[in-house]
Structure formats: C-alpha cells, structure tokens
Write a protein that holds these residues in place. Structure first.
Motif, mmCIF file in Angstrom:
data_model
loop_
_atom_site.group_PDB
_atom_site.id
_atom_site.type_symbol
_atom_site.label_atom_id
_atom_site.label_comp_id
_atom_site.label_asym_id
_atom_site.label_seq_id
_atom_site.Cartn_x
_atom_site.Cartn_y
_atom_site.Cartn_z
ATOM 1 N N LEU A 1 0.977 -1.002 0.010
ATOM 2 C CA LEU A 1 0.081 -0.289 0.022
ATOM 3 C C LEU A 1 1.071 1.238 0.332
ATOM 4 C CD1 LEU A 1 -2.929 1.104 0.139
ATOM 5 C CD2 LEU A 1 -2.789 1.138 2.466
ATOM 6 N N ALA A 2 2.162 1.004 0.662
ATOM 7 C CA ALA A 2 2.284 2.404 0.748
ATOM 8 C C ALA A 2 3.643 2.320 -1.021
ATOM 9 C CB ALA A 2 3.840 2.198 1.639
ATOM 10 N N TRP A 3 3.503 1.370 -1.462
ATOM 11 C CA TRP A 3 4.092 1.662 -2.641
ATOM 12 C C TRP A 3 3.382 2.327 -3.464
ATOM 13 C CZ3 TRP A 3 9.431 2.364 -3.342
ATOM 14 C CH2 TRP A 3 9.884 1.396 -2.651
ATOM 15 N N LEU A 4 2.493 1.920 -3.282
ATOM 16 C CA LEU A 4 1.153 2.125 -4.019
ATOM 17 C C LEU A 4 1.057 3.464 -3.786
ATOM 18 C CD1 LEU A 4 -1.640 0.807 -5.791
ATOM 19 C CD2 LEU A 4 -2.656 0.841 -4.239
ATOM 20 N N MET A 5 0.536 4.346 -2.723
ATOM 21 C CA MET A 5 0.394 5.215 -2.145
ATOM 22 C C MET A 5 1.504 6.167 -3.118
ATOM 23 S SD MET A 5 -2.574 6.575 -1.129
ATOM 24 C CE MET A 5 -2.445 8.025 -0.364
ATOM 25 N N ASN A 6 2.886 6.181 -2.942
ATOM 26 C CA ASN A 6 3.896 6.869 -3.746
ATOM 27 C C ASN A 6 3.786 6.505 -5.105
ATOM 28 O OD1 ASN A 6 6.395 7.698 -2.858
ATOM 29 N ND2 ASN A 6 7.473 6.316 -4.500
ATOM 30 N N ASP A 7 3.085 5.581 -5.778
ATOM 31 C CA ASP A 7 3.387 6.018 -7.333
ATOM 32 C C ASP A 7 2.317 6.546 -7.884
ATOM 33 O OD1 ASP A 7 5.681 4.949 -7.340
ATOM 34 O OD2 ASP A 7 5.293 3.147 -8.566
ATOM 35 N N ASN B 1 5.777 14.935 -0.647
ATOM 36 C CA ASN B 1 5.540 13.790 -0.923
ATOM 37 C C ASN B 1 4.507 13.511 -0.213
ATOM 38 O OD1 ASN B 1 6.166 10.974 -0.824
ATOM 39 N ND2 ASN B 1 7.055 11.064 1.388
ATOM 40 N N PRO B 2 3.237 13.758 -0.603
ATOM 41 C CA PRO B 2 1.885 13.425 0.478
ATOM 42 C C PRO B 2 1.835 11.861 0.365
ATOM 43 C CG PRO B 2 1.649 14.360 -1.879
ATOM 44 C CD PRO B 2 3.164 14.236 -1.737
ATOM 45 N N THR B 3 1.725 10.922 0.768
ATOM 46 C CA THR B 3 1.820 10.055 0.362
ATOM 47 C C THR B 3 0.524 9.942 1.899
ATOM 48 O OG1 THR B 3 3.198 9.365 1.729
ATOM 49 C CG2 THR B 3 3.395 8.993 -0.098
ATOM 50 N N LEU B 4 -0.086 10.266 2.315
ATOM 51 C CA LEU B 4 -1.171 10.639 3.672
ATOM 52 C C LEU B 4 -2.318 9.011 2.693
ATOM 53 C CD1 LEU B 4 -1.117 9.875 7.077
ATOM 54 C CD2 LEU B 4 -2.135 12.665 6.284
ATOM 55 N N LEU B 5 -2.248 8.036 3.597
ATOM 56 C CA LEU B 5 -3.926 8.092 3.107
ATOM 57 C C LEU B 5 -5.028 8.817 3.317
ATOM 58 C CD1 LEU B 5 -3.864 4.385 4.398
ATOM 59 C CD2 LEU B 5 -3.430 5.178 2.068
ATOM 60 N N PRO B 6 -6.329 8.508 2.990
ATOM 61 C CA PRO B 6 -7.394 9.050 2.882
ATOM 62 C C PRO B 6 -8.212 8.742 4.332
ATOM 63 C CG PRO B 6 -8.338 7.311 0.779
ATOM 64 C CD PRO B 6 -6.117 7.555 1.565
ATOM 65 N N LEU B 7 -8.235 9.407 5.500
ATOM 66 C CA LEU B 7 -7.843 8.475 6.639
ATOM 67 C C LEU B 7 -8.982 8.606 7.029
ATOM 68 C CD1 LEU B 7 -5.181 9.677 9.166
ATOM 69 C CD2 LEU B 7 -5.619 7.538 7.506
#
Length: 414
Positions: A171-177, A228-234
């Motif tokens: 999920l981190a890689w998914l959000m990164n890209d 680096n806006p990788t924060l999830l939609p919490l």
C-alpha cells in the motif's frame, strides 16, 4: 443478485489466519474478489504465493468429492477469475523480519511454508507454483502494484475495498506512485495491524504486521508533507488492532467437536483417508499452530485476519458525498499515535498520544484494577476502554517455558 463489494485482498502473507480469512472470503457472497496480492510476512514471497494455490486446490478437491457443497463457496468459480500476483518481498527500509517460527518453523529449520510446514508433513497438499494456467485464478507476471492500480483506476470510484492482511508495504508503494488516484477513487481500506492499549504479539509492544514494516505505517498514517503527499484518506481507513481482534478466537476443542473429531497436534498428523479434503487441509495447517499456542498456555487460535475480513464484509464503501456510517454493532474512533521504527526493543510500537485521548488508560495502568474500581463504584464502562485479552507474544525463536503464573487471561465485555 444483491450488490457485491469488489475487493482487492492485498498484502496478504498467507499464514494460518490469513488462509482462514481467504477461505472466509471464498464463502462470502457479499464480496467480489478482484485480486490476491501476496507479500513477505508470515513467510517468504514464494511460499505466500503457493499458499493461495494450496487453499484453492483444497477447495477444488472438496467440491470434486462433494459437489453439493458448491453453494458454500460462491466466489470459487466466478465469471471473472481473480488475479493472483506477487507484491513486496521486503519492507520499505530496514531488515526483513518474518513470523516463520509461529507459523511453522521448527527450531532447526531456516524456512517455513507459513502453514505449519504442511508441504513436508503432508506432501499431498503441496503444489507447484511455476504454471501459467489455473482453473480458478488468473496468474500474472504483472506486479501487485500494477494489478491494484488497474482495478482502482478502471472500476467506478469509491467502490473498491482494499483489505490489508499483512504488512502495509504494498500500500505504501501504491500511494507513492498513485497517491492522487488512491485518494480520489479508493472506497475503503481495511487493515489488520497494530496494538494500541494491549501488548503486542511479536514483541511485548508490537503487532507483527506493523513490526514487519513500521516504515510503511509511518509513511501512510503519520508522515506526509507537500513534497511527499503519501498520507492515506484516513476518513476511509479502518484499522483493526489487536485490541479488537484478540478477543475473537477459535478454541481447538471446539474445532475438534464441530469440524474434525480426529484433530490432534503435530504429534499425530491428519489422515486424509477419514475426512473431507477441506477438513484435512485445515487440520493439517492447524496442527503446528496448536503446538505453539499450547507452549504459551492457551488452547485456542486468535482470529486476527478473520475479523478484518468480517469488517470488510459488513462495512462496504459508501458513495462520495454520502455519510459514512458503519453497520449496526460496529463503531470506530479516531486515535492519535506515532510508530517506533528503529528501537532496539520497540520496533513497531505504537506510541499513543494520551495527552488528549480520554479513550486510553494511563501508561502502566493495571487494566484489571481499573475495571474493578469502576465496577465497585458502579461507574459506566466507556465503549473505548481496553477490553481485549492481552495477546500472546509470538517470537522468532522458540519460547522458553512459561511459569505457572506467567499467563493471565482476562476480559470484560461492554
């Protein structure tokens, strides 16, 4: 047919409870399984991939022998086959850790198949993973990142649930890209991980999935900036920590009574001649699990990933602009915490900010004494007081003998 929730079961590192959760998904008509994306975690990436194939073959053998049971597995032969892909082989940063002891490594072994070494204990349940065709799955060389991105991009927005049963690395890689894509189009994220007000299960303070890659947790839930806006939609992220999942367990005497009267520990391997193929499969991988938990003074398996799957089934995504309310019996609360990434003793530890959090006990408080004091004064027990049974501690090494007074099990239902 009623609406079904499309789900990507991703970052699954199929060990024992992951496989039971996947069998649960195959038996759940509420879901449309789009993909399984395996990762490191309970075992290595190759074994994780093979464990999905083992589960499918066990169900296939069962239905060949008992075709009348096909209605029990509505997701086993869907019109469109789920994709099986490989995800991350290790964490974003730092050393690779696994739960291979708990999920099957004998003390002298280096590797495990993640399911109690059934590949060696029960060769009839082993599979080859080098094929290009599968009757119920679409096997692909695409990465898990590509598969998840494809479905999220091409399915209607806010309809897909992403279920994370393992480390959050993928999920981190998914959000990164694809951060904008995920924030705009993901429906819900259901994550099994963390320990807030209860002990850990891999160390005294850390739950395994967050311990395996604390860097991914930091990147997704805590650390984000303009560059680096990788924060999830919490607002669409549901985390099920050990505080919730530990309460749910499968007592092995109950399993023996209801499922397999011949079930024993690994001292007496399952005999396929006297039980259905599916029962033989589950008993075979539960044998070593029972051996391990008995060393901790408990004769039950905790159903961590099964609870996460249950949550995803009961709480499908809601359309954009609609009020997101959880199903009856489910509730959620915002918690504020950070995660330790590099501590010698505290890797994966969730440091809860208790300065403005009335839902948590004070650090070091004896929860049993707090609950007893509340009872004595007829005080109301808040819904967010910790009521979970302290989790057993898994280790990457064989545990030492537990003193007679070394395990205290307690719980309060509110």
């Amino acid at each position: 047919m009623a609406h079904r929730t499309p789900v990507c079961i991703v970052s699954t590192d199929p060990g024992v409870d992951d496989i039971i959760a996947i069998l649960f998904a195959l038996a759940s008509p509420e879901l449309e399984i789009l993909a399984f994306i395996t990762s490191f975690g309970n075992t290595d990436i190759t074994s994780s991939y093979k464990n999905i194939l083992k589960a499918y073959r066990a169900v296939a053998r069962h239905l060949e022998e008992f075709p009348q049971d096909s209605s029990r597995f509505p997701n086993f032969n869907p019109e469109t086959k789920p994709i099986l892909a490989c995800g991350s082989v290790g964490p974003l940063e730092g050393d690779l850790h696994s739960a291979q002891y708990f999920h099957g490594r004998l003390v002298e072994r280096v590797q495990s198949d993640g399911l109690g070494n059934i590949s060696e204990r029960h060769p009839d349940l082993d599979v080859e993973s080098n094929g290009s065709e599968h009757p119920q799955l679409t096997l692909t060389n695409l990465s898990g990142l590509e598969v998840a991105s494809h479905f999220i991009r091409n399915r209607p927005p806010r309809t897909i649930t992403y279920i994370a049963l393992g480390p959050l690395t993928d999920l981190a890689w998914l959000m990164n890209d694809n951060a904008t894509l995920i924030r705009d189009r993901i429906g819900r994220i259901v994550c099994m991980g963390g320990a807030l007000d209860v002990p850990g299960n891999t160390s005294p303070v850390a739950e395994f999935n967050f311990f395996a890659d604390p860097y991914a947790v930091k990147k997704l839930l805590i650390q984000a900036d303009i560059e680096n806006p990788t924060l999830l939609p919490l607002d669409r992220f549901l985390m099920l920590p050990l505080d919730i999942t530990t309460l749910h367990e499968l007592p092995f005497p109950f399993y023996t009574e209801k499922v397999d009267p011949a079930f024993e520990t690994s001292a007496k391997p399952s005999d396929p001649a006297n039980k259905s193929p599916l029962t033989h499969f589950t008993s075979s991988f539960l044998e070593q699990t029972r051996v391990v938990v008995l060393q901790f003074g408990k004769d039950a398996m905790e159903l961590h990933d099964i609870v996460a799957m249950w949550c995803a089934i009961e709480n499908p995504p809601v359309s954009n602009g609609c009020v997101d309310t959880l199903a009856a019996g489910w509730s959620a609360r915002t918690r504020v915490f950070d995660i330790e990434r590099t501590g010698e003793l505290t890797r994966g530890f969730l440091v809860v900010d208790r300065r403005d959090d009335g839902s948590a006990y004070a650090p070091g408080a004896n929860r049993a004494e707090v609950q007893a004091e509340l009872d004595k004064h007829n005080a109301h027990h808040g819904a967010w007081e910790s009521t979970a049974v302290p989790a057993l501690v898994e280790t990457e090494h064989a545990p030492t003998a537990v003193p007679a007074n070394g395990v205290m099990v307690w719980g309060v239902v509110v």
